[in-house]
Write a protein that holds these residues in place. Structure first.
Motif, PDB file in Angstrom:
ATOM      1  N   ILE A 177      -4.745   9.950  -1.022  1.00  0.00           N
ATOM      2  CA  ILE A 177      -5.972   9.198  -1.272  1.00  0.00           C
ATOM      3  C   ILE A 177      -6.164   8.233  -0.112  1.00  0.00           C
ATOM      4  O   ILE A 177      -5.280   7.432   0.202  1.00  0.00           O
ATOM      5  N   HIS A 178      -7.314   8.310   0.542  1.00  0.00           N
ATOM      6  CA  HIS A 178      -7.545   7.484   1.723  1.00  0.00           C
ATOM      7  C   HIS A 178      -7.992   6.073   1.363  1.00  0.00           C
ATOM      8  O   HIS A 178      -7.742   5.127   2.126  1.00  0.00           O
ATOM      9  N   ALA A 202      -1.191  -2.094  -5.557  1.00  0.00           N
ATOM     10  CA  ALA A 202      -1.686  -0.906  -4.861  1.00  0.00           C
ATOM     11  C   ALA A 202      -1.097  -0.805  -3.459  1.00  0.00           C
ATOM     12  O   ALA A 202      -0.716   0.279  -2.999  1.00  0.00           O
ATOM     13  N   ARG A 203      -0.994  -1.936  -2.770  1.00  0.00           N
ATOM     14  CA  ARG A 203      -0.420  -1.924  -1.427  1.00  0.00           C
ATOM     15  C   ARG A 203       1.056  -1.545  -1.459  1.00  0.00           C
ATOM     16  O   ARG A 203       1.542  -0.797  -0.589  1.00  0.00           O
ATOM     17  N   GLU A 204       1.785  -2.039  -2.448  1.00  0.00           N
ATOM     18  CA  GLU A 204       3.204  -1.701  -2.567  1.00  0.00           C
ATOM     19  C   GLU A 204       3.401  -0.210  -2.777  1.00  0.00           C
ATOM     20  O   GLU A 204       4.325   0.400  -2.229  1.00  0.00           O
ATOM     21  N   VAL A 205       2.524   0.393  -3.555  1.00  0.00           N
ATOM     22  CA  VAL A 205       2.665   1.813  -3.887  1.00  0.00           C
ATOM     23  C   VAL A 205       2.232   2.701  -2.727  1.00  0.00           C
ATOM     24  O   VAL A 205       2.887   3.701  -2.425  1.00  0.00           O
ATOM     25  N   ASP A 206       1.123   2.356  -2.073  1.00  0.00           N
ATOM     26  CA  ASP A 206       0.618   3.173  -0.966  1.00  0.00           C
ATOM     27  C   ASP A 206       0.188   2.264   0.179  1.00  0.00           C
ATOM     28  O   ASP A 206      -0.951   1.793   0.226  1.00  0.00           O
ATOM     29  N   PRO A 207       1.091   1.996   1.126  1.00  0.00           N
ATOM     30  CA  PRO A 207       0.811   1.033   2.198  1.00  0.00           C
ATOM     31  C   PRO A 207      -0.310   1.458   3.133  1.00  0.00           C
ATOM     32  O   PRO A 207      -0.847   0.619   3.859  1.00  0.00           O
ATOM     33  N   ASN A 208      -0.659   2.741   3.154  1.00  0.00           N
ATOM     34  CA  ASN A 208      -1.640   3.229   4.127  1.00  0.00           C
ATOM     35  C   ASN A 208      -3.043   3.405   3.569  1.00  0.00           C
ATOM     36  O   ASN A 208      -3.982   3.657   4.332  1.00  0.00           O
ATOM     37  N   ALA A 209      -3.218   3.296   2.268  1.00  0.00           N
ATOM     38  CA  ALA A 209      -4.547   3.473   1.686  1.00  0.00           C
ATOM     39  C   ALA A 209      -5.407   2.230   1.932  1.00  0.00           C
ATOM     40  O   ALA A 209      -4.918   1.103   1.918  1.00  0.00           O
ATOM     41  N   GLU A 210      -6.707   2.462   2.167  1.00  0.00           N
ATOM     42  CA  GLU A 210      -7.655   1.359   2.233  1.00  0.00           C
ATOM     43  C   GLU A 210      -7.910   0.868   0.810  1.00  0.00           C
ATOM     44  O   GLU A 210      -8.062   1.670  -0.113  1.00  0.00           O
ATOM     45  N   LEU A 211      -7.983  -0.442   0.655  1.00  0.00           N
ATOM     46  CA  LEU A 211      -8.114  -1.046  -0.671  1.00  0.00           C
ATOM     47  C   LEU A 211      -9.459  -1.754  -0.780  1.00  0.00           C
ATOM     48  O   LEU A 211      -9.798  -2.591   0.070  1.00  0.00           O
ATOM     49  N   LEU A 212     -10.217  -1.437  -1.843  1.00  0.00           N
ATOM     50  CA  LEU A 212     -11.595  -1.895  -1.973  1.00  0.00           C
ATOM     51  C   LEU A 212     -11.842  -2.597  -3.302  1.00  0.00           C
ATOM     52  O   LEU A 212     -11.221  -2.262  -4.319  1.00  0.00           O
ATOM     53  N   ILE A 271      -6.799  -6.460   1.301  1.00  0.00           N
ATOM     54  CA  ILE A 271      -8.071  -5.831   0.953  1.00  0.00           C
ATOM     55  C   ILE A 271      -8.782  -5.475   2.251  1.00  0.00           C
ATOM     56  O   ILE A 271      -8.735  -6.237   3.218  1.00  0.00           O
ATOM     57  N   HIS A 272      -9.426  -4.308   2.255  1.00  0.00           N
ATOM     58  CA  HIS A 272     -10.086  -3.838   3.464  1.00  0.00           C
ATOM     59  C   HIS A 272     -11.603  -3.909   3.386  1.00  0.00           C
ATOM     60  O   HIS A 272     -12.264  -4.090   4.415  1.00  0.00           O
TER      61      HIS A 272
END
Length: 393
Positions: free
Chosen positions: A166-167, A203-213, A242-243
């Motif tokens: 998931i991006h 969310a960041r802990e689980v997937d460090p590379n996903a953009e968070l909105l 957050i991105h």
């Protein structure tokens, strides 16, 4: 695939692309049969590829394999996809012991196979979530620590299953009221405002590379927009990752004005956040009692006056819809340096939620493709913005 087959596919897809822009498009079913997969530069997403990603939402029906024509059309026309409902809490995690992965897995696999930008929607929302998350079997509110643990487990399991696939995640959805206050949801009543930042950290802990909105509707209302940005700024100063902000764009033919949309795009970008135009559709029907929100629990009584186009749109409304989409995309292209993505909320008119919301039983026409999967005048108006630029350059 042998040489003759490859040549046939190239010929068919090239013909489809020319037809979609000039107005002599192949019928939806024939286009779907021709477009077996997406390649760089195809469809409307290809025309906009140098500007921003163009997305759509995939319905549960499509994700259950019942709309192969729509899957092919999406693969040809779009570069980003959102799960309309398949990843919402009540759909994927209906009770504490049950996870239903069928539709979500299909969504992720489809996106991967077609080189899409995949958006997960949504991790934390006040709606479409089992009451049992907050209330026990005796009707008592669960302790705050238990609710917090449930959130942690849900995000870890859902985002963890699709880590790296998931991006971008809509981490929190619709946490703020139009009046510029925290929505007094179960989340807020249990956790206070800190649930917001906690969700992003998890969310960041689980997937460090996903953009968070953060994603919300009516972000053109200054009180709402400014309050949301103030909270985001506060939490970012404390380390919240957050991105960007998703501006849901459930708009009408004339409301909100372009100037209000532009002001919010500029304000969000000035706060150092990417702008994602999300859930875009244009309602052509009379506004139900002047309601312009997107709270899904809202419903109004049906009347024939609110459903004037049951047999089809008159040409003057077709023209208005095309003009509205053209003005919206002209704005988006003007601010392409700020906008990461523009996503429609569905592909064809027949699958749009606007047929039944906020008034059940209506026939609406809010998207770029008609009920047969054919591109509408609105589609050609958007394509014309790009083709005119190419001809003049």
């Amino acid at each position: 695939m042998n040489h003759q087959r490859r040549r046939f596919m190239r010929t068919m897809l090239s013909a489809a692309a020319v037809g979609l822009v000039t107005g002599s498009a192949m019928p939806g079913r024939l286009l779907a049969q021709a477009a077996s997969g997406r390649s760089e530069g195809t469809g409307l997403a290809g025309l906009l590829s140098g500007d921003f990603k163009l997305g759509t939402a995939l319905s549960n029906t499509t994700l259950l394999g019942q709309n192969p024509d729509i899957e092919a059309l999406v693969a040809w026309e779009f570069s980003a996809i959102t799960a309309e409902n398949a990843m919402k809490w009540e759909e994927v995690h209906p009770d504490a012991e049950t996870w239903d992965w069928q539709r979500a897995d299909h969504f992720v696999d489809y996106g991967h196979r077609n080189g899409m930008y995949n958006i997960g929607h949504t991790l934390v929302w006040h709606s479409q979530i089992p009451e049992s998350v907050f209330v026990d079997g005796h009707g008592r509110l669960r302790p705050a620590a238990d609710v917090n643990k449930t959130m942690e487990t849900h995000i870890a399991t859902l985002a963890g299953r699709y880590r790296g696939k998931i991006h971008a995640w809509d981490v929190v959805n619709e946490a703020v009221t139009d009046e510029g206050q925290w929505r007094e949801s179960h989340w807020y009543k249990s956790q206070g405002e800190d649930y917001f930042s906690r969700a992003f950290h998890l969310a960041r802990e689980v997937d460090p590379n996903a953009e968070l909105l953060y994603n919300d509707y009516n972000m053109t209302i200054p009180a709402k927009r400014d309050f949301a940005l103030a909270q985001i700024t506060k939490f970012r100063s404390r380390g919240m990752p957050i991105h960007g902000v998703g501006m849901q764009a459930h708009v009408h033919l004339s409301d909100p004005e372009i100037a209000r949309l532009e002001a919010s795009i500029e304000t969000i970008a000035a706060a150092g956040l990417d702008v994602h135009i999300t859930e875009l559709d244009v309602d052509v029907l009379p506004q139900a009692y002047d309601y312009m929100g997107a709270e899904i629990s809202t419903n109004f009584e049906y009347s024939d006056e609110l459903n004037p186009f049951a047999e089809g749109l008159p040409q003057n409304v077709v023209d208005e819809l095309a003009a509205r989409y053209e003005s919206l995309f002209r704005l988006f292209l003007k601010h392409k340096d700020k906008i990461r993505r523009v996503s429609l909320w569905g592909t064809t008119d027949g699958e749009s939620w606007k047929n039944d919301w906020p008034v059940r039983g209506r026939t609406n026409y809010p998207l770029l493709f008609d009920r047969d999967g054919n591109p509408k005048q609105a589609y050609r108006a958007i394509a014309g913005l790009k083709t005119s630029v190419r001809k003049s350059s």
